[in-house]
Each structure stands twice: as structure tokens, then as C-alpha cells.
Design a protein around this motif. Structure first.
Motif, mmCIF file in Angstrom:
data_model
loop_
_atom_site.group_PDB
_atom_site.id
_atom_site.type_symbol
_atom_site.label_atom_id
_atom_site.label_comp_id
_atom_site.label_asym_id
_atom_site.label_seq_id
_atom_site.Cartn_x
_atom_site.Cartn_y
_atom_site.Cartn_z
ATOM 1 N N GLN A 1 61.996 48.274 72.532
ATOM 2 C CA GLN A 1 61.269 47.874 71.312
ATOM 3 C C GLN A 1 60.706 46.453 71.309
ATOM 4 O O GLN A 1 59.636 46.212 70.812
ATOM 5 C CB GLN A 1 62.152 48.092 70.073
ATOM 6 N N LYS A 2 61.464 45.517 71.806
ATOM 7 C CA LYS A 2 61.002 44.121 71.854
ATOM 8 C C LYS A 2 60.502 43.641 70.490
ATOM 9 O O LYS A 2 59.380 43.167 70.340
ATOM 10 C CB LYS A 2 59.918 43.951 72.921
ATOM 11 N N LEU A 3 61.353 43.780 69.513
ATOM 12 C CA LEU A 3 61.030 43.285 68.165
ATOM 13 C C LEU A 3 61.572 41.867 68.006
ATOM 14 O O LEU A 3 62.452 41.447 68.768
ATOM 15 C CB LEU A 3 61.672 44.200 67.116
ATOM 16 N N LEU A 4 61.039 41.166 67.041
ATOM 17 C CA LEU A 4 61.554 39.823 66.739
ATOM 18 C C LEU A 4 62.556 39.986 65.601
ATOM 19 O O LEU A 4 62.172 40.241 64.453
ATOM 20 C CB LEU A 4 60.409 38.886 66.341
ATOM 21 N N TYR A 5 63.812 39.830 65.939
ATOM 22 C CA TYR A 5 64.854 40.171 64.970
ATOM 23 C C TYR A 5 65.076 39.078 63.918
ATOM 24 O O TYR A 5 65.740 39.313 62.927
ATOM 25 C CB TYR A 5 66.156 40.513 65.710
ATOM 26 N N GLU B 1 56.315 40.528 59.266
ATOM 27 C CA GLU B 1 55.933 39.484 60.231
ATOM 28 C C GLU B 1 55.794 40.049 61.639
ATOM 29 O O GLU B 1 54.945 39.611 62.410
ATOM 30 C CB GLU B 1 56.966 38.346 60.224
ATOM 31 N N ASN B 2 56.652 41.013 61.970
ATOM 32 C CA ASN B 2 56.547 41.639 63.290
ATOM 33 C C ASN B 2 55.198 42.330 63.474
ATOM 34 O O ASN B 2 54.594 42.244 64.537
ATOM 35 C CB ASN B 2 57.673 42.653 63.482
ATOM 36 N N ARG C 1 45.838 44.970 56.852
ATOM 37 C CA ARG C 1 45.961 45.901 57.982
ATOM 38 C C ARG C 1 47.430 46.135 58.351
ATOM 39 O O ARG C 1 47.820 47.247 58.718
ATOM 40 C CB ARG C 1 45.191 45.371 59.182
ATOM 41 N N ALA C 2 48.227 45.063 58.264
ATOM 42 C CA ALA C 2 49.655 45.208 58.593
ATOM 43 C C ALA C 2 50.317 46.185 57.618
ATOM 44 O O ALA C 2 51.098 47.051 58.022
ATOM 45 C CB ALA C 2 50.343 43.847 58.531
ATOM 46 N N ARG C 3 49.950 46.048 56.338
ATOM 47 C CA ARG C 3 50.567 46.942 55.332
ATOM 48 C C ARG C 3 50.079 48.380 55.528
ATOM 49 O O ARG C 3 50.841 49.323 55.338
ATOM 50 C CB ARG C 3 50.254 46.443 53.921
ATOM 51 N N ARG D 1 59.964 43.695 53.840
ATOM 52 C CA ARG D 1 60.688 42.416 53.780
ATOM 53 C C ARG D 1 61.994 42.436 54.572
ATOM 54 O O ARG D 1 62.619 41.395 54.769
ATOM 55 C CB ARG D 1 61.016 42.070 52.329
ATOM 56 N N ALA D 2 62.390 43.634 54.991
ATOM 57 C CA ALA D 2 63.679 43.749 55.702
ATOM 58 C C ALA D 2 63.569 43.150 57.099
ATOM 59 O O ALA D 2 62.481 42.981 57.643
ATOM 60 C CB ALA D 2 64.074 45.218 55.794
ATOM 61 N N ARG D 3 64.716 42.811 57.657
ATOM 62 C CA ARG D 3 64.766 42.377 59.054
ATOM 63 C C ARG D 3 64.939 43.628 59.919
ATOM 64 O O ARG D 3 65.612 44.588 59.477
ATOM 65 C CB ARG D 3 65.953 41.441 59.300
ATOM 66 N N PRO D 4 64.396 43.650 61.117
ATOM 67 C CA PRO D 4 64.504 44.836 61.965
ATOM 68 C C PRO D 4 65.945 45.313 62.158
ATOM 69 O O PRO D 4 66.201 46.506 62.284
ATOM 70 C CB PRO D 4 63.895 44.381 63.298
ATOM 71 N N MET D 5 66.890 44.350 62.161
ATOM 72 C CA MET D 5 68.295 44.711 62.362
ATOM 73 C C MET D 5 68.783 45.647 61.256
ATOM 74 O O MET D 5 69.725 46.421 61.468
ATOM 75 C CB MET D 5 69.117 43.420 62.361
#
Lengths: 219, 302
Positions: free
Chosen positions: A91-95, A101-102, A120-122, A135-139
Motif C-alpha cells: 500500500q505505501k500509505l502515509l500513516y 491528505e494521502n 478531485r480528492a473527495r 479525516r481518519a488516519r490510515p491506521m
């Protein structure tokens, strides 16, 4: 139709290792849905890395969108990658960043105006069903949600080619189906989709073109 | 063009966020840079101030000519004519022994001792002001003065100023060398700070590269960070030096008053104050550029 991806006698040998790919020849036309199948170590990931210029071919020619990837300098590679949507197995997400933001990252890199980028992100998050989790963090997301977030990030720049490396390998049945449905929906709107998987059954109901790899060779 | 500007704007904001995200570490880094730069900046400021004072002293009383004790005033006038006749002499002031004694009483703090003397031990004197601040001319006029009848002694008052000027020259050179060495230290400090940042943001850099970031894009926030940190360090150095000068000025003013001069140590004018801030920003930028370029080169995608 013109080939958007073309491999001609491509081999890849890692320093100190064996030959990961050997004499690979194939081409993929625009709008195709292709599954690359094969056991672990067959060379699927290497093949995808050659397309995204993460690795360089030891010999042969890789063309992506008519560009010779092997001839690209370090300044040209980022612009090639902006034309591709990449979904990684890990995945290589920014946790430490939010879901939103990702997805914004590729748009910022492409220099999109903030307002347009946010829109566009939304839209991308909405498409993968994660708008409410922006708004959540990927974790805080499940494995399937993280993979869908990765897909949203890959498609947010509206790439012509979407490449995924084992996108369903760590997912349960429902999550895997949902992820594959997403790829199908992008294929249906004309995006060229290339997916590497060790489980060809996963693709059975999508009727894709199959490229089968074994020990670095197409079979 | 607008995308390029947006990248720069985003990078600038990101660098400020990074500074703000670790306020204590940022403050300490800025202080280290500030203290490092304060040393040469303070030295330069002090030397510049003293340099500015030299012309004031140099043109006052270039040569003191003392007459032999007991010389009559009429004879003194003859000496004055002899001095005025010399080329390069601008003015000749007579200093009667009475006013010299009164001046000594006033400025030396030895009024009681002087009052106890049976008679005035000071001779009449002349102060010879030259047309220009020229050491060779001063020596020539002093030599001529010594050759005149009734003259006991002639002293080039500005000789010590020339020696001081030479000393200040040595000091200035030392400050420039110190600036060079400490400038390198600033580059090294920034190099290390950025190295740590690159390592802690390795994942973000990798992901950014995978989704199409150029190395220039990745470098930019680090460069801004180095530049902003350097500039803040430069401002801190100015603050430290300004504080130091304020603390010193009371004593310096008192000392200067003893020499009959109004003098305060002051920071250079603001355009000159901008130089250390801009130089620190440039050095910070340079250190960041060296660090991030090296570490990006070492970093390969997985």
C-alpha cells in the motif's frame, strides 16, 4: 488500436541474483484489462516495476505510452509515473497523514490548485467509498479500506493506465471482491488496467486477458 | 508557472510546519546557529564602531607641541608662527599652562593631589591640527616642531590611532576568517539536521517518488527549511549582539566620556543587518541542498 504498454525481448537480472525475467514479449492495448498471474517469485512484481521505471530492464525495450522507459533520464521518470496509477501490495500509505491528505499527495505533486485538488480528492474517495473517513488516519482503516484508499490515490490524477500489484492478497473475500469491482469500474470507463495476482480465480468473473508468468518467462 | 509557484508556496508552508512541529528542537537549532553567528557579527560590529570613531580622534589634536618650562608668551608666539609656516598645518591652538592644569584637574579625578602641588608643573603648549590625516605629514611637522627654539617636546598624538587602526585591521581579518569557519559550521549543522529529517521522512519521500514527485519537488521543502532556519539563526544572532551591545553600552559610554567623546556601540544600519540574516539563510539553504541531494542519491526505491 495502439499498444500502451509493450515489452520486447525484456530480461531483468538482479545483481548477485538469478534472472527475474527472461525474453518477455507482449503488448497491451489501450482500454484492456490484463491480469498477470503466476506463483510467488514468478516475476510479476518485477514486470510491473519495469513499467513504472522502479527497476530498469537488463536488456530489451519497455515502451509505455510510446515512451522508451529504459531511455528515460531521472528527470523524465516522475512524469511517466504521473501518467500511471500505482497500487502496491504493501500500500505505501502515509500513516501520519489523514486519508484525505494521502489522496491529495499526487495532486499536490502535479501542481493542482488546492481547491480543484480537494474536489478531485473527495471525488476519488467517494468513488472508493471512503469519503466519510476522509479525516481518519490510515491506521484506523481496515485492510480492505486501506487498499481502496490506495486505489483512490492511484486514480485521483485520472491516469490512462492503472497498475496494481497483488491488490487483494491480504484481503478477505468480500473486501477483495469490492476492490476488484473498483478495478472493473475503471476498466469500463476506458482505463487500461494491469493487475498482478497469484490467484487467477480472483479474476474469473471479470473475463480479463491473462498473461501467465513462470520462472520469469511468459507461458 | 502557476503550478511551479504553488509548489514553492506549498514547500514554504511545509517547512514552517516542520519547524513548528518540533518547537523545542527548532528553537535549540536556531539558538545554536544564532550563538555561532553572534561571535563574528559581534566582532564585526565592535570593530566597525571603533573604526567609525577613528576619524573623530585622528583629526583632533594631531600634534602636541610642549614649550620649555618658563618660556615667555612672546617667545611662544614666535613658535606659533614657525608652526603655522609649515606645509600641511591647518590650525595652531595655544594651550596656556593654566588651562591645561584646570583641564587636568577636571578630567583626571586627581584634583586634590594637583591642588597640593606648590606650583603648576605643566608647560605652555600648542595643539597643531593638520590639514589631512597623514602619518608621514604628522611626523614631518613634529620633527620640524622639535627643531624650533623653545620647544621642549613634540608628540604625534595620532600615532596610537594608527597603531589602533592597524590592530583593528588585524581584528577585522580575524573576524572574516572566523565568519568563514563558523559559516562552515552552520552548513554542517544544517546538513545534519536535514539528514535526520530525510531519514525520518524516508517513507514519505519514497511514496512521493512513486506517485511522480521529481527530486526538485522533494528537495524544495528541505531547502526552505534550511533557509528559514538559517535566517532565524541570523535574526537570533542579531538579537544576541543587540542585547550584548545594550549591556555593554553603559560602561562604554562612561569610558568614552573620559576621552571626551560621545560614543555608543550600535548595530550597523538595517541594510547591513540584513546581510548576516541573508548570508545565514543562504548557508542554511546550501547545507540543506548538500544534505538532501546526498541522501536522495543514496535512497533507492523498494
Amino acid at each position: 488500436m495502439a499498444a500502451v504498454i509493450s515489452f520486447s525481448q525484456v530480461s531483468k537480472r538482479y545483481p548477485g541474483g538469478g534472472e527475474a525475467l527472461c525474453g518477455i514479449d507482449f503488448s497491451i492495448e489501450a482500454g484492456e484489462l490484463v491480469f498477470i498471474t503466476g506463483h510467488s517469485g514468478a516475476g510479476k512484481s518485477t514486470l510491473l516495476k519495469l513499467i513504472a521505471a522502479i527497476e530498469r530492464a537488463s536488456s530489451g525495450t519497455v515502451l509505455v505510452g510510446g515512451q522508451n522507459v529504459g531511455a528515460l533520464g531521472s528527470r523524465g521518470i516522475p512524469f511517466l509515473r504521473r501518467k500511471l496509477g500505482l497500487v502496491f501490495q504493501d500500500q505505501k500509505l502515509l500513516y501520519d497523514r489523514s486519508v484525505f491528505e494521502n489522496v491529495m499527495l499526487p495532486l499536490r505533486i502535479a501542481g493542482q490548485a488546492t481547491r480543484d485538488a480537494a474536489r478531485r480528492a473527495r471525488a476519488a474517495l467517494d468513488k472508493v467509498g471512503l469519503l466519510e473517513r476522509e479525516r481518519a488516519r490510515p491506521m484506523a482503516l481496515s485492510g480492505g479500506e486501506q487498499q481502496r484508499l490506495c486505489i483512490a490515490r492511484a486514480v485521483v490524477n485520472r491516469p490512462a493506465i492503472l497498475i496494481a500489484d497483488e491488490p487483494t492478497s491480504n484481503l478477505d473475500g468480500d473486501s477483495a471482491r469490492r476492490v476488484l469491482d473498483l478495478f472493473r469500474s475503471f476498466h469500463q470507463v476506458g482505463v487500461t488496467v494491469l493487475i498482478a495476482t497469484h490467484d487467477p480465480a480472483a479474476a474469473a468473473d471479470m473475463a480479463p486477458r491473462l498473461l501467465s508468468l513462470a520462472r520469469g518467462r511468459l507461458t | 508557472m502557476s503550478a511551479w509557484l504553488r509548489h514553492h508556496g506549498h514547500s514554504a508552508v511545509q517547512s514552517l510546519r516542520r519547524l513548528a512541529s518540533a518547537p523545542l528542537a527548532s528553537l535549540l537549532s536556531v539558538l545554536v546557529i544564532g550563538v555561532t553567528l553572534a561571535l563574528p557579527l559581534g566582532g564585526y560590529t565592535v570593530f566597525s564602531n571603533l573604526q567609525g570613531l577613528l576619524p573623530v580622534w585622528a583629526y583632533r589634536a594631531d600634534i602636541s607641541v610642549f614649550l620649555a618650562t618658563g618660556t615667555e608668551r612672546a617667545k611662544a608666539e614666535q613658535v606659533a608662527r614657525g608652526l603655522r609656516a609649515q606645509e600641511g598645518v591647518k590650525e595652531v591652538h595655544f594651550v596656556p599652562r593654566e588651562s591645561a592644569l584646570a583641564g587636568l584637574k577636571k578630567s583626571s579625578g586627581l584634583a586634590d593631589v594637583i591642588a597640593a602641588l606648590p606650583e603648576n608643573p605643566l608647560p605652555d603648549a600648542f595643539v597643531v591640527v593638520l590639514q589631512r590625516n597623514d602619518g608621514a605629514l604628522a611626523e614631518r611637522v613634529a620633527l620640524h616642531a622639535r627643531s624650533l627654539q623653545y620647544v621642549s617636546y613634540a608628540q604625534v598624538d595620532s600615532a596610537w590611532i594608527h597603531r589602533l587602526n592597524a590592530l583593528l585591521g588585524v581584528g577585522r581579518t580575524a573576524v572574516y576568517l572566523l565568519s568563514l569557519v563558523l559559516g562552515l559550521a552552520l552548513v554542517a549543522v544544517t546538513f545534519n539536521t536535514i539528514r535526520l529529517q530525510v531519514l525520518t521522512q524516508r517513507d514519505e519521500i519514497e511514496v512521493s517518488r512513486l506517485v511522480g514527485a521529481t527530486d526538485a519537488y522533494i528537495r524544495r521543502p528541505f531547502l526552505y527549511f534550511g533557509g528559514v532556519q538559517g535566517a532565524l539563526g541570523g535574526l537570533a544572532a542579531l538579537g544576541i549582539v543587540a542585547g550584548g551591545l545594550a549591556a555593554l553600552n553603559r560602561d562604554v559610554s562612561t569610558l568614552a566620556a573620559l576621552y571626551g567623546v560621545v560614543f555608543r556601540l550600535e548595530l550597523p544600519d538595517w541594510p547591513y543587518c540584513a546581510v548576516p540574516v541573508l548570508a545565514a539563510a543562504a548557508l542554511g539553504w546550501l547545507g540543506a541542498a548538500a544534505s538532501v541531494s546526498k541522501h536522495l542519491q543514496d535512497m533507492t526505491l523498494r
